[in-house]
Design an enzyme around this catalytic site. Structure first.
Site, PDB file in Angstrom:
ATOM      1  N   LYS A  53     -17.328  46.933  -3.004  1.00  0.00           N
ATOM      2  CA  LYS A  53     -17.663  46.216  -1.770  1.00  0.00           C
ATOM      3  C   LYS A  53     -17.433  47.110  -0.546  1.00  0.00           C
ATOM      4  O   LYS A  53     -18.269  47.153   0.372  1.00  0.00           O
ATOM      5  CB  LYS A  53     -16.823  44.931  -1.665  1.00  0.00           C
ATOM      6  CG  LYS A  53     -17.263  43.872  -2.668  1.00  0.00           C
ATOM      7  CD  LYS A  53     -16.275  42.711  -2.795  1.00  0.00           C
ATOM      8  CE  LYS A  53     -16.687  41.809  -3.956  1.00  0.00           C
ATOM      9  NZ  LYS A  53     -15.701  40.744  -4.238  1.00  0.00           N
ATOM     10  N   GLN A  97      -9.785  38.971  -2.258  1.00  0.00           N
ATOM     11  CA  GLN A  97     -10.246  39.165  -3.628  1.00  0.00           C
ATOM     12  C   GLN A  97      -9.455  38.274  -4.594  1.00  0.00           C
ATOM     13  O   GLN A  97      -8.233  38.246  -4.564  1.00  0.00           O
ATOM     14  CB  GLN A  97     -10.088  40.653  -4.021  1.00  0.00           C
ATOM     15  CG  GLN A  97     -10.635  40.993  -5.390  1.00  0.00           C
ATOM     16  CD  GLN A  97     -12.143  40.787  -5.498  1.00  0.00           C
ATOM     17  OE1 GLN A  97     -12.904  41.181  -4.629  1.00  0.00           O
ATOM     18  NE2 GLN A  97     -12.572  40.141  -6.572  1.00  0.00           N
ATOM     19  N   ASP A 120     -17.598  34.753   1.847  1.00  0.00           N
ATOM     20  CA  ASP A 120     -17.738  34.462   0.408  1.00  0.00           C
ATOM     21  C   ASP A 120     -18.310  33.056   0.199  1.00  0.00           C
ATOM     22  O   ASP A 120     -18.798  32.736  -0.886  1.00  0.00           O
ATOM     23  CB  ASP A 120     -16.362  34.537  -0.274  1.00  0.00           C
ATOM     24  CG  ASP A 120     -16.206  35.787  -1.121  1.00  0.00           C
ATOM     25  OD1 ASP A 120     -17.223  36.412  -1.449  1.00  0.00           O
ATOM     26  OD2 ASP A 120     -15.049  36.127  -1.462  1.00  0.00           O
TER      27      ASP A 120
END
Ligand code: NAP
Length: 281
Positions: A53, A97, A120
């Site tokens: 990412k 994460q 997200d």
């Protein structure tokens, strides 16, 4: 005739070029798009995901910061850090994460992220916005699957779509996005008695299960669009999806490969969400 391949790698390249162009314009105007990534603990898979990412951000001109914390970080300290990032105007997206160490409640952490920075799309607020058809961040994996379906040029409106899997991060938002695009949607899961009965009627099948060979050639309507979200290992340890690619490619009209399908699109949609957050969309 074998199915046409929907390459996530190729589609990602096109979308990322557009992200890079728009990111450069924002940077030139003095507001470079910024993503803050938080990694807690040493989970090896998470380290790879985070690295990919951060690299994708660098490649497209998005400024990313990676904060690494020991697995002993307290939930309270993580929430304090998120609050600071929420208040930082140079940060347009915040990504924590998953998975987090067991002593930290992931739901509490996700919901601490400002809705306007939840790139997200995992918070209850973002899920509610999707459910209500309101603007907001869409979870990256199903968002990427929609882009892949759209790339075929086949109108989604009026089609019968079957989603296999009902997780909060993939299956459910996928079904809602297809519904919003005016498909007639069936959601299947582990208690669905006859999966093949449903998939054989589907113009669009999205498999998001996490088990090899969940969808085989005899379960697919000729000409269908087949999107394979699954990430599994075959007997030789090679990455494979939920779909029996070799068999299904002879029946389907379009099919995504694994690897090179949904995977790259997931990261690409994170870049798109971060960029659009910076653009104030
Ligand atoms: P998950 O939370 O484990 O959900 C799996 C879903 O599949 C559940 O809803 C489960 O039903 C259903 N299921 C299990 N066995 C089934 C069966 N025999 N028939 C029909 N449905 C069945 O997994 P997830 O997070 O949604 O992820 C699914 C897969 O996608 C995994 O392989 C994951 O690694 C992959 N993934 C890939 C990406 C990417 O970027 N490529 C991103 C996210 C996830 P119940 O609800 O009844 O248990």
């Amino acid at each position: 005739m074998p199915a046409q391949l929907i390459s996530g790698t190729q589609l990602s390249q096109q979308l990322r070029a557009d992200v890079a162009r728009r990111a450069a314009a924002l940077t030139a105007a003095g507001t470079p798009p910024g993503l803050a990534v938080i990694l807690v603990g040493e989970d090896p898979a998470s380290q790879v995901y985070v690295r990919n990412k951060v690299k994708a951000c660098a490649d497209t001109g998005i400024v990313s910061t990676l904060e690494r914390y020991a697995a002993t970080l307290s939930e309270a300290d993580l929430l304090v850090r998120i609050a600071a990032l929420n208040a930082d105007p140079s940060v347009h997206g915040i990504l924590v994460q998953m998975p987090l160490p067991r002593h930290i409640d992931p739901a509490k952490v996700i919901d601490a992220i400002s809705t306007r920075k939840d790139v997200d799309g995992f918070s209850v607020q973002s899920a509610g916005e999707l459910m209500a058809g309101l603007p907001g961040f869409r979870p990256c994996t199903p968002f990427g699957c929609m882009k892949m379906i759209e790339s075929t040029g086949v109108p989604i409106k009026g089609k019968h779509a079957v989603v296999i899997g009902r997780s909060n991060t993939v299956g459910k938002p996928m079904a809602l996005l297809l519904l919003q695009a005016n498909a007639t949607v069936t959601i299947c899961h582990s208690s669905t008695p006859d999966l093949a009965y449903h998939t054989r009627q589907a113009d669009i099948v999205v498999a998001a299960v996490g088990k090899r060979n969940t969808l085989t050639a005899d379960m697919v309507k000729p000409g269908a669009i087949v999107i394979d979200v699954g990430m599994n290992r075959d007997d030789d340890g090679k990455l494979c999806g939920d779909v029996d690619f070799a068999g299904v490619q002879d029946i389907a009209g379009w099919i995504t490969p694994v690897p090179g399908g949904v995977g790259p699109m997931t990261i690409t949609m994170l870049l798109v969400n971060t960029l659009e957050s910076a653009e104030g969309k």
